[in-house]
Design a protein around this motif. Sequence first.
Motif, PDB file in Angstrom:
ATOM      1  N   ASN A  87      11.863   3.159  -0.791  1.00 24.88           N
ATOM      2  CA  ASN A  87      13.033   3.149   0.088  1.00 24.88           C
ATOM      3  C   ASN A  87      12.719   3.458   1.544  1.00 24.88           C
ATOM      4  O   ASN A  87      13.425   2.997   2.443  1.00 24.88           O
ATOM      5  N   SER A 105      18.397  -0.050  -7.556  1.00 26.88           N
ATOM      6  CA  SER A 105      17.162   0.729  -7.689  1.00 26.88           C
ATOM      7  C   SER A 105      16.371   0.184  -8.870  1.00 26.88           C
ATOM      8  O   SER A 105      16.947  -0.174  -9.896  1.00 26.88           O
ATOM      9  N   GLY A 108      11.522   4.834  -9.999  1.00 22.41           N
ATOM     10  CA  GLY A 108      11.777   6.172  -9.497  1.00 22.41           C
ATOM     11  C   GLY A 108      10.836   7.177 -10.118  1.00 22.41           C
ATOM     12  O   GLY A 108       9.774   6.829 -10.650  1.00 22.41           O
ATOM     13  N   PHE A 217      14.575  11.261  -9.172  1.00 22.23           N
ATOM     14  CA  PHE A 217      15.227  10.465  -8.124  1.00 22.23           C
ATOM     15  C   PHE A 217      14.756   9.020  -8.179  1.00 22.23           C
ATOM     16  O   PHE A 217      13.635   8.742  -8.595  1.00 22.23           O
ATOM     17  N   SER A 218      15.620   8.111  -7.774  1.00 22.31           N
ATOM     18  CA  SER A 218      15.242   6.704  -7.638  1.00 22.31           C
ATOM     19  C   SER A 218      14.533   6.554  -6.300  1.00 22.31           C
ATOM     20  O   SER A 218      15.010   7.043  -5.278  1.00 22.31           O
ATOM     21  N   ALA A 219      13.388   5.886  -6.322  1.00 23.58           N
ATOM     22  CA  ALA A 219      12.538   5.855  -5.134  1.00 23.58           C
ATOM     23  C   ALA A 219      12.440   4.498  -4.452  1.00 23.58           C
ATOM     24  O   ALA A 219      12.052   4.423  -3.286  1.00 23.58           O
ATOM     25  N   THR A 221      14.062   0.198  -4.120  1.00 26.64           N
ATOM     26  CA  THR A 221      15.155  -0.738  -4.370  1.00 26.64           C
ATOM     27  C   THR A 221      14.694  -2.182  -4.165  1.00 26.64           C
ATOM     28  O   THR A 221      13.749  -2.449  -3.429  1.00 26.64           O
ATOM     29  N   ILE A 293      22.774   2.597  -6.603  1.00 29.00           N
ATOM     30  CA  ILE A 293      22.163   3.273  -5.461  1.00 29.00           C
ATOM     31  C   ILE A 293      23.099   4.332  -4.909  1.00 29.00           C
ATOM     32  O   ILE A 293      24.314   4.129  -4.823  1.00 29.00           O
ATOM     33  N   LYS A 296      22.052   9.420  -0.889  1.00 28.77           N
ATOM     34  CA  LYS A 296      20.967  10.385  -0.733  1.00 28.77           C
ATOM     35  C   LYS A 296      19.599   9.769  -0.968  1.00 28.77           C
ATOM     36  O   LYS A 296      18.582  10.244  -0.437  1.00 28.77           O
ATOM     37  N   GLU A 297      19.539   8.682  -1.766  1.00 30.66           N
ATOM     38  CA  GLU A 297      18.261   8.065  -2.081  1.00 30.66           C
ATOM     39  C   GLU A 297      17.664   7.326  -0.886  1.00 30.66           C
ATOM     40  O   GLU A 297      16.457   7.077  -0.846  1.00 30.66           O
TER      41      GLU A 297
END
Length: 331
Positions: A87, A105, A108, A217-219, A221, A293, A296-297
């Motif tokens: 991201n 996403s 992560g 967390f998703s990292a 996209t 999504i 915050k990501e």
Amino acid sequence: MSTVVNRRAFLLLAGGLVAGCGTGSASGETKTLRYQGWAGQVTPPELAADLGYLGDVRLEWVGNTISGPQDIQSAATGQVDFGGAFNGAVVKLASGNAPITSVISYYGVDEAQFSGYYVLEDSRVRSARDLVGAKVGMNTLGAHSEAMLDTYLQRNGVGRAEFGQVERLALPPVNTEQALRQGQIEVAVLGGILRDKALKVGGIRPLFTDYELLGRFSAGTYVMTKRFLKDNPNTTRTFVTAVAKAIDWSRTTPRDQVIKRMKDIVARRARNEDPGPLDYWKSFGVAEPGGRIQDKELQVWVDWLTERGDLKPGALKVSDLYSNQFNGGTV
């Protein structure tokens, strides 16, 4: 595929004129999505296609990539119809007025899927302060691994003025462990199969992991151009929803069955790949159901790039960078 954007492609990008090409439909929307894969891996879209979730939309593989930033640049310039990256790289590309939007996403960090910053058992490096003057090997500079390193330094009292004294070296992932054991670097960023194999050999210990640092967390996209989204809303919705369903399928299906399916996919596509590393697959690591999504990501990387001086304060509004409107997966 070249990572250099020629002048014509850049002008198209800046004007937002690039749209995907491919097989059309009665509605005028393309039903073929061009993309880049990763050697020896099965991506969520490839899994979605194999599970039958894409319906009448098909994927057209145009080659492999080894770089997320290169992949999303190719999407922004219309060489492919979607691309995925960390991201922070997405934010940075968007800050240059690239007409892209994140739509889901796709990878992560969680307790099973994470990267660790490893040192030798007898290394002098035992704290963030010890990294000043050390060499850290990672796959790509300016991406996920470097962002995690900066975050670790900042959270543990190392001043930004000293960040530059931590030497970051880009190394092929397959050579990073060897460089650590031979003393060419003091810290190696290892994830997935490379981490598991190194730990099995022994003689190394973690300084920290990105999971310990930020939790789940998703990292990264997938992005598409704004023009593509405008011209192909139905195709986009089919694609994004299919990827969401594939991610959720991988969560709820026994791991051995997911791995078997992935190995079958690799065998059938006949790209001369080694399916062995798939035995170590554990998770895509996506935090939210269906890969939806959250602000915050992306905000965390807007803040990181602003602190680095790569972005002017207030230059980007996070909510303008992504859309969940095409995601009909799990809410």
